[in-house]
Enzyme design. Structure first.
Site, PDB file in Angstrom:
ATOM      1  N   CYS A 338       0.784  -1.163  -0.186  1.00 54.12           N
ATOM      2  CA  CYS A 338       0.310  -0.025  -0.066  1.00 54.12           C
ATOM      3  C   CYS A 338       1.006   1.234   0.005  1.00 54.12           C
ATOM      4  O   CYS A 338       1.540   1.532  -0.792  1.00 54.12           O
ATOM      5  CB  CYS A 338      -0.922  -0.050   1.078  1.00 54.12           C
ATOM      6  SG  CYS A 338      -2.535   1.220   0.871  1.00 54.12           S
ATOM      7  N   HIS A 423      -3.583  -5.433   1.090  1.00 51.56           N
ATOM      8  CA  HIS A 423      -3.473  -5.890   2.342  1.00 51.56           C
ATOM      9  C   HIS A 423      -4.117  -7.234   2.633  1.00 51.56           C
ATOM     10  O   HIS A 423      -4.982  -7.594   1.670  1.00 51.56           O
ATOM     11  CB  HIS A 423      -4.291  -4.916   3.322  1.00 51.56           C
ATOM     12  CG  HIS A 423      -3.764  -3.489   3.582  1.00 51.56           C
ATOM     13  ND1 HIS A 423      -2.493  -3.100   3.881  1.00 51.56           N
ATOM     14  CD2 HIS A 423      -4.402  -2.474   3.123  1.00 51.56           C
ATOM     15  CE1 HIS A 423      -2.589  -1.792   3.808  1.00 51.56           C
ATOM     16  NE2 HIS A 423      -3.389  -1.314   3.379  1.00 51.56           N
TER      17      HIS A 423
END
Length: 497
Positions: A338, A423
């Site tokens: 991310c 994630h």
């Protein structure tokens, strides 16, 4: 059985989340329809719900403990700190605005009505609702605007259990002092105490607990032992700061350990991503913050960040950017997740999160990132499971995709440098094992992956939390609090006798 109660703590990371998760799993195993609830959470560790919204990761794992899918109802207000003074306000899973402590107060009445309505609906739907407080109710400077601790307990007439971490020292003073600073109406809601993380013979603690009962008129419902093998997703940065080594690594199945350096960013988000690596035998994961910590690592992980540009600047200021670049130049693996993935790219155009405009990235992946006002919130299930929570999107790319999901290319790879917005990617067991073998080959390590099932391990840990409560907590007395707070004396009256 019906009702609700609130688990509060003497501080952040006192054990509230674990107690709530354990109670949810314990009740679910008894066939009780139970749900978790946290009115307001401040955390950069979050998860995507079935509705496509965002909640605190602790509430997602508590929902799992209860046998439920994560829902925005379990955490209607989420504050995600982006700096020391501002936070992103997420209401029922969706970004509302950026707020300061002062501007947030202006929303108090509206948000109080919202959380009380959500709790009422959950109480109507479930047999039991186990609520979690935030921080500590002893922060009386915040009492007038409190939504998650005594403010919620008073509005919903909830009995409150106060949990304290004795491993930090001074617990009896913390428990007594927390009750003492509350006003009489709030004091009346504190039903009793739970001692967490006790090492040694509990009999040695009994004189102190008897004295605590004498001066407060409140029982201690249990003394939970220190459980170093208890592994539940961390909620806040205190958990990351407290442990240099992630988990309790098992010895390698092959000849070598695989050493992972996970960068402890100032505004780290979803630090839980690296915990799946720590589940593998022979994988040693350490949180690092110095360039020298990178030198002997086989794999460097840059995790998510709520302030990508600011944390990238921090990497440069500390010399970590140069160390990571040198690590990659030597052909040794680097993973960005991310915000960490965004830092690996050539250019970042951020006019949304930081307002910095165009900023040079580390340039380890030939791609550009542009931030958008609309946040991407997405869950993936097949063939790989994961979730996305980000404002930045790839605007230009000259790299190969790392993997595919639903026939869509995902992530980027160049040599031994990997990046993804996902994630939870490393929770996929077959994917994680195959990738670790690839990492070990690039690092020159003789590594043999195990057969760890992360999902099964997570459920086993929830069962362990429930077992600890069943063995060391007066569960029947605690569940009796679901009907409401029992009569308790004012502390001042007790002390004057």
């Amino acid at each position: 059985m019906s009702g609700a109660l609130l688990v509060a703590g003497t501080s952040s990371d006192a054990g509230k989340s674990v107690v709530v998760a354990g109670l949810c799993r314990l009740l679910a195993r008894r066939g009780v329809r139970v749900a978790p609830f946290k009115a307001q959470n401040m955390s950069n560790n979050s998860a995507v719900t079935v509705e496509g919204g965002e909640i605190g990761r602790a509430q997602a794992i508590q929902a799992r403990a209860a046998g439920l899918e994560p829902s925005v109802r379990f955490n209607p207000i989420l504050l995600k700190p982006g700096s020391d003074r501002t936070s992103q306000l997420v209401i029922k899973g969706q970004v509302a605005e950026s707020v300061t402590a002062t501007s947030y107060v202006q929303h108090r009445d509206r948000l109080a009505a919202l959380v009380l309505n959500e709790l009422t609906c959950l109480r109507d739907e479930f047999d039991a609702v186990i609520c979690e407080g935030a921080g500590s109710p002893a922060e009386i400077n915040l009492r007038a605007t409190d939504l998650a601790n005594m403010g919620l307990a008073r509005a919903a007439d909830l009995a409150v259990i106060l949990v304290g971490d004795i491993d930090r020292g001074g617990l009896l003073a913390h428990l007594f002092g927390t009750v003492a600073v509350l006003d009489p109406q709030d004091q009346a809601l504190i039903a009793g105490f739970v001692v967490n993380k006790f090492r040694g013979d509990p009999a040695l603690l009994q004189p102190g607990l008897r004295r605590l009962h004498d001066i407060t008129g409140r029982p201690t419902y249990g003394v939970l032992p220190y459980a170093d093998r208890l592994w539940l997703d961390a909620e806040d940065s205190l958990s990351v700061l407290a442990h240099r080594v992630v988990g309790a690594p098992d010895p390698p199945l092959g000849d070598d350990w695989l050493r992972v350096a996970a960068v402890r960013l100032p505004r780290i988000s979803n630090s839980t991503d690296v915990e799946a690596l720590a589940c593998e035998p022979g994988v040693l994961v350490r949180w690092v913050s110095e360039p020298s910590d990178v030198a002997d690592a086989d794999l460097v992980v840059i995790p998510g960040s709520k302030a990508t540009v600011a944390d990238l600047s921090w990497l440069r200021e500390r010399g970590l950017a140069a160390a990571i670049t040198a690590h990659a130049a030597a052909g040794r693996p680097v993973l960005g997740i991310c915000g960490g993935f965004q830092m690996l790219c050539r250019r970042i155009d951020d006019r949304v999160e930081s307002g910095a405009g165009e900023v040079a990235g580390l340039g380890l992946l030939d791609a550009d990132i542009a931030f958008h006002p609309a946040k991407t919130l997405r869950r993936w299930q097949r063939p790989l499971a994961g979730y996305e929570i980000h404002h930045g999107r790839v605007s230009r790319c000259a790299e190969h995709s790392w993997f595919d999901s639903d026939a869509e290319p995902q992530g980027l790879v160049r040599g031994a440098v990997f990046g993804t917005h996902w994630h939870g990617l490393l929770d996929n067991d077959d994917f994680r094992r195959a990738w670790l073998v690839r990492v070990a080959d690039a690092a020159g390590r003789r590594f043999v992956p195990g057969d760890t099932d992360v999902a099964a391990r997570r459920d086993a840990q929830l069962d362990l939390a429930a077992d600890l409560l069943a063995a060391h907590l007066d569960v029947d007395a605690v569940l009796g609090l679901l009907d409401g707070p029992p009569p308790r004396p004012r502390l001042a009256t007790r002390l004057c006798r």
